[in-house]
Enzyme design. Sequence first.
Site, PDB file in Angstrom:
ATOM      1  N   ASN A 193       3.680  12.921  -8.597  1.00 27.00           N
ATOM      2  CA  ASN A 193       3.594  14.241  -7.956  1.00 27.00           C
ATOM      3  C   ASN A 193       3.587  14.123  -6.444  1.00 27.00           C
ATOM      4  O   ASN A 193       3.081  13.171  -5.874  1.00 27.00           O
ATOM      5  CB  ASN A 193       2.362  15.009  -8.464  1.00 27.00           C
ATOM      6  CG  ASN A 193       1.157  14.872  -7.559  1.00 27.00           C
ATOM      7  OD1 ASN A 193       1.029  15.558  -6.553  1.00 27.00           O
ATOM      8  ND2 ASN A 193       0.262  13.943  -7.889  1.00 27.00           N
ATOM      9  N   PHE A 203      -0.706  19.778  -1.778  1.00 21.56           N
ATOM     10  CA  PHE A 203      -1.778  20.777  -1.628  1.00 21.56           C
ATOM     11  C   PHE A 203      -1.234  22.210  -1.618  1.00 21.56           C
ATOM     12  O   PHE A 203      -1.446  22.971  -0.658  1.00 21.56           O
ATOM     13  CB  PHE A 203      -2.580  20.552  -0.333  1.00 21.56           C
ATOM     14  CG  PHE A 203      -3.475  19.353  -0.313  1.00 21.56           C
ATOM     15  CD1 PHE A 203      -3.773  18.656  -1.475  1.00 21.56           C
ATOM     16  CD2 PHE A 203      -4.056  18.921   0.880  1.00 21.56           C
ATOM     17  CE1 PHE A 203      -4.618  17.536  -1.445  1.00 21.56           C
ATOM     18  CE2 PHE A 203      -4.899  17.828   0.910  1.00 21.56           C
ATOM     19  CZ  PHE A 203      -5.172  17.135  -0.249  1.00 21.56           C
ATOM     20  N   SER A 227      -5.147  11.969  -0.815  1.00 20.75           N
ATOM     21  CA  SER A 227      -3.862  12.389  -1.355  1.00 20.75           C
ATOM     22  C   SER A 227      -2.761  11.755  -0.509  1.00 20.75           C
ATOM     23  O   SER A 227      -2.827  11.784   0.715  1.00 20.75           O
ATOM     24  CB  SER A 227      -3.732  13.912  -1.305  1.00 20.75           C
ATOM     25  OG  SER A 227      -2.368  14.245  -1.485  1.00 20.75           O
ATOM     26  N   ASN A 254       0.179  12.885  -0.276  1.00 22.65           N
ATOM     27  CA  ASN A 254       1.233  13.880  -0.058  1.00 22.65           C
ATOM     28  C   ASN A 254       1.022  14.795   1.135  1.00 22.65           C
ATOM     29  O   ASN A 254       1.786  15.728   1.331  1.00 22.65           O
ATOM     30  CB  ASN A 254       1.408  14.712  -1.333  1.00 22.65           C
ATOM     31  CG  ASN A 254       1.743  13.835  -2.525  1.00 22.65           C
ATOM     32  OD1 ASN A 254       2.590  12.962  -2.412  1.00 22.65           O
ATOM     33  ND2 ASN A 254       1.044  14.016  -3.630  1.00 22.65           N
ATOM     34  N   THR A 255      -0.033  14.541   1.904  1.00 16.37           N
ATOM     35  CA  THR A 255      -0.227  15.254   3.166  1.00 16.37           C
ATOM     36  C   THR A 255      -0.154  14.198   4.263  1.00 16.37           C
ATOM     37  O   THR A 255      -0.999  13.292   4.281  1.00 16.37           O
ATOM     38  CB  THR A 255      -1.593  15.979   3.184  1.00 16.37           C
ATOM     39  OG1 THR A 255      -1.576  16.974   2.163  1.00 16.37           O
ATOM     40  CG2 THR A 255      -1.875  16.637   4.528  1.00 16.37           C
ATOM     41  N   LYS A 278     -13.426  11.136  -1.995  1.00 19.22           N
ATOM     42  CA  LYS A 278     -12.477  10.587  -2.981  1.00 19.22           C
ATOM     43  C   LYS A 278     -11.513   9.613  -2.302  1.00 19.22           C
ATOM     44  O   LYS A 278     -10.878   9.962  -1.295  1.00 19.22           O
ATOM     45  CB  LYS A 278     -11.712  11.728  -3.647  1.00 19.22           C
ATOM     46  CG  LYS A 278     -10.762  11.247  -4.745  1.00 19.22           C
ATOM     47  CD  LYS A 278     -10.339  12.389  -5.617  1.00 19.22           C
ATOM     48  CE  LYS A 278      -9.304  11.984  -6.634  1.00 19.22           C
ATOM     49  NZ  LYS A 278      -8.878  13.098  -7.458  1.00 19.22           N
ATOM     50  N   ASN A 332      -7.643   8.241  -6.495  1.00 17.26           N
ATOM     51  CA  ASN A 332      -6.553   9.214  -6.467  1.00 17.26           C
ATOM     52  C   ASN A 332      -5.287   8.526  -7.005  1.00 17.26           C
ATOM     53  O   ASN A 332      -5.354   7.439  -7.576  1.00 17.26           O
ATOM     54  CB  ASN A 332      -6.369   9.696  -5.018  1.00 17.26           C
ATOM     55  CG  ASN A 332      -5.904  11.139  -4.954  1.00 17.26           C
ATOM     56  OD1 ASN A 332      -4.947  11.506  -5.646  1.00 17.26           O
ATOM     57  ND2 ASN A 332      -6.551  11.955  -4.157  1.00 17.26           N
TER      58      ASN A 332
HETATM   59  C1  LIG Z   1      -0.022  17.038 -10.275  1.00 19.30           C
HETATM   60  C2  LIG Z   1      -1.247  16.408  -9.693  1.00 19.30           C
HETATM   61  C3  LIG Z   1      -1.925  17.045  -8.667  1.00 19.30           C
HETATM   62  C4  LIG Z   1      -3.068  16.466  -8.125  1.00 19.30           C
HETATM   63  N1  LIG Z   1      -3.747  17.133  -7.134  1.00 19.30           N
HETATM   64  C5  LIG Z   1      -4.900  16.603  -6.659  1.00 19.30           C
HETATM   65  C6  LIG Z   1      -5.671  17.313  -5.693  1.00 19.30           C
HETATM   66  O1  LIG Z   1      -5.320  18.430  -5.297  1.00 19.30           O
HETATM   67  N2  LIG Z   1      -6.822  16.733  -5.235  1.00 19.30           N
HETATM   68  C7  LIG Z   1      -7.230  15.490  -5.661  1.00 19.30           C
HETATM   69  O2  LIG Z   1      -8.276  15.000  -5.214  1.00 19.30           O
HETATM   70  N3  LIG Z   1      -6.525  14.816  -6.595  1.00 19.30           N
HETATM   71  C8  LIG Z   1      -5.392  15.331  -7.093  1.00 19.30           C
HETATM   72  N4  LIG Z   1      -4.690  14.651  -8.047  1.00 19.30           N
HETATM   73  C9  LIG Z   1      -5.158  13.312  -8.472  1.00 19.30           C
HETATM   74  C10 LIG Z   1      -6.020  13.369  -9.731  1.00 19.30           C
HETATM   75  O3  LIG Z   1      -7.190  14.131  -9.510  1.00 19.30           O
HETATM   76  C11 LIG Z   1      -6.428  11.945 -10.164  1.00 19.30           C
HETATM   77  O4  LIG Z   1      -7.186  11.367  -9.129  1.00 19.30           O
HETATM   78  C12 LIG Z   1      -5.209  11.059 -10.436  1.00 19.30           C
HETATM   79  O5  LIG Z   1      -4.205  11.788 -11.097  1.00 19.30           O
HETATM   80  C13 LIG Z   1      -5.578   9.843 -11.278  1.00 19.30           C
HETATM   81  O6  LIG Z   1      -6.123  10.224 -12.520  1.00 19.30           O
HETATM   82  P1  LIG Z   1      -5.238  10.288 -13.890  1.00 19.30           P
HETATM   83  O7  LIG Z   1      -4.535   8.956 -14.019  1.00 19.30           O
HETATM   84  O8  LIG Z   1      -6.248  10.561 -14.971  1.00 19.30           O
HETATM   85  O9  LIG Z   1      -4.283  11.397 -13.703  1.00 19.30           O
HETATM   86  C14 LIG Z   1      -3.537  15.206  -8.609  1.00 19.30           C
HETATM   87  C15 LIG Z   1      -2.855  14.571  -9.657  1.00 19.30           C
HETATM   88  C16 LIG Z   1      -1.722  15.157 -10.205  1.00 19.30           C
HETATM   89  C17 LIG Z   1      -1.012  14.453 -11.333  1.00 19.30           C
END
Ligand SMILES: Cc1cc2nc3c(=O)[nH]c(=O)nc-3n(C[C@H](O)[C@H](O)[C@H](O)COP(=O)(O)O)c2cc1C
Length: 352
Positions: free
Chosen positions: A119, A123, A183, A185-186, A222, A251
């Site tokens: 992804n 944000f 993140s 992506n910012t 985080k 993350n």
């Molecule tokens: C589509 C998407 C959007 C995400 N947006 C955020 C976010 O806004 N803030 C954040 O702290 N983590 C965000 N994450 C990261 C997740 O909270 C998590 O840390 C990461 O996906 C690893 O966990 P997982 O393997 O169980 O997905 C996002 C992940 C995905 C897939």
Amino acid sequence: MPFDPYRLARPLLFKFQPETAHTLAFAAGKMVQPIPGMMSLMAALCGRPPKHLVKKVCGLTFPSPIGLAAGLDKGAERREVWKAMGFGFVEIGAVTPEPQPGNPKPRLFRLPEEHLILNRMGFNSEGALAVAHRLRQRPSGLTIGGNIGKNKVTPEEKALDDYRAAYRLIAPLVDFMTLNISSPNTPGLRRLQAPEALRPLLNGMLGVRKEMGLEHQPLFVKLAPDLPFDELDAIVDVVVSCGISGIVATNTTLDRGIVSELNRAKVESWGDGGLSGRGLKLKSREVQRRILKRLPKEIAFMACGGISSAEDATLALNDGAALVQIYSSLIFEGPMLIGRINHALAETRSAR
Ligand SMILES: Cc1cc2nc3c(=O)[nH]c(=O)nc-3n(C[C@H](O)[C@H](O)[C@H](O)COP(=O)(O)O)c2cc1C
């Protein structure tokens, strides 16, 4: 194994672009959430967390140690649904102080054969005011955290102002807060993790927390899975010396090495973004263990990254995590995953 309707729904849902599938699933949630009895039915199907899974962390009560990670419910729209699925807590967000659209689409991709997601949402947020408005009503029996980030247009040196602005609106309405500085992506966000940037940021946030009389509300930070270990150690030391309540790790990763060689070119063709899901598990766990080795027991730790089964959750809890967060595996395994994990955890606990 009990009947799992997601096994029927998933092939259909996965025919759509990932973001369209997300919108459809959210719309379905919006339809069923207010229908009387539907949430109880869903809770009965998914399985409520057994009573002895209740956990106290940082003075808060978590009905289960399994929570929904940030990013899925950015606007606090489906809290009843998460509770009915069996989650003990949810992190709402990331919420930015001002509304912003996020990156252009397509910005979400899935690799079902490896249970991986890429992804670069960037944000997308309705802004703190709109999300705060929705948070005014909340279900009981679900612990709620707020995950905050900065707006894209805000320069790095003004990041603290953004975190403060979002904090002021969201913190009074939730149980704990998480500063998302990881993140990918910012642009520049991850640089806030550098100890020399992190210390003033954390001190500034502890200042606003005190100003608002929220000293007892837990504040987490985080972290990314891509930090060199010596830098990670230095970050943990800053967290400890500033007196932040805890760490969430990890993350998503920028490391394309977690994708099998067979699929790497395909994933690379999708472009920038962070990877999450099954392949992230090993990398996240290495980071988690490194953090936990250094972290004093009184600082709480939430494990996140590639957790997709009761075995994964148990490993994280045995490593020393107080709580566990899940995102990607929910997309691939479906809502009944949470009940399965809760019940397996409860069984191993009662067998002890
Ligand atoms: C589509 C998407 C959007 C995400 N947006 C955020 C976010 O806004 N803030 C954040 O702290 N983590 C965000 N994450 C990261 C997740 O909270 C998590 O840390 C990461 O996906 C690893 O966990 P997982 O393997 O169980 O997905 C996002 C992940 C995905 C897939």
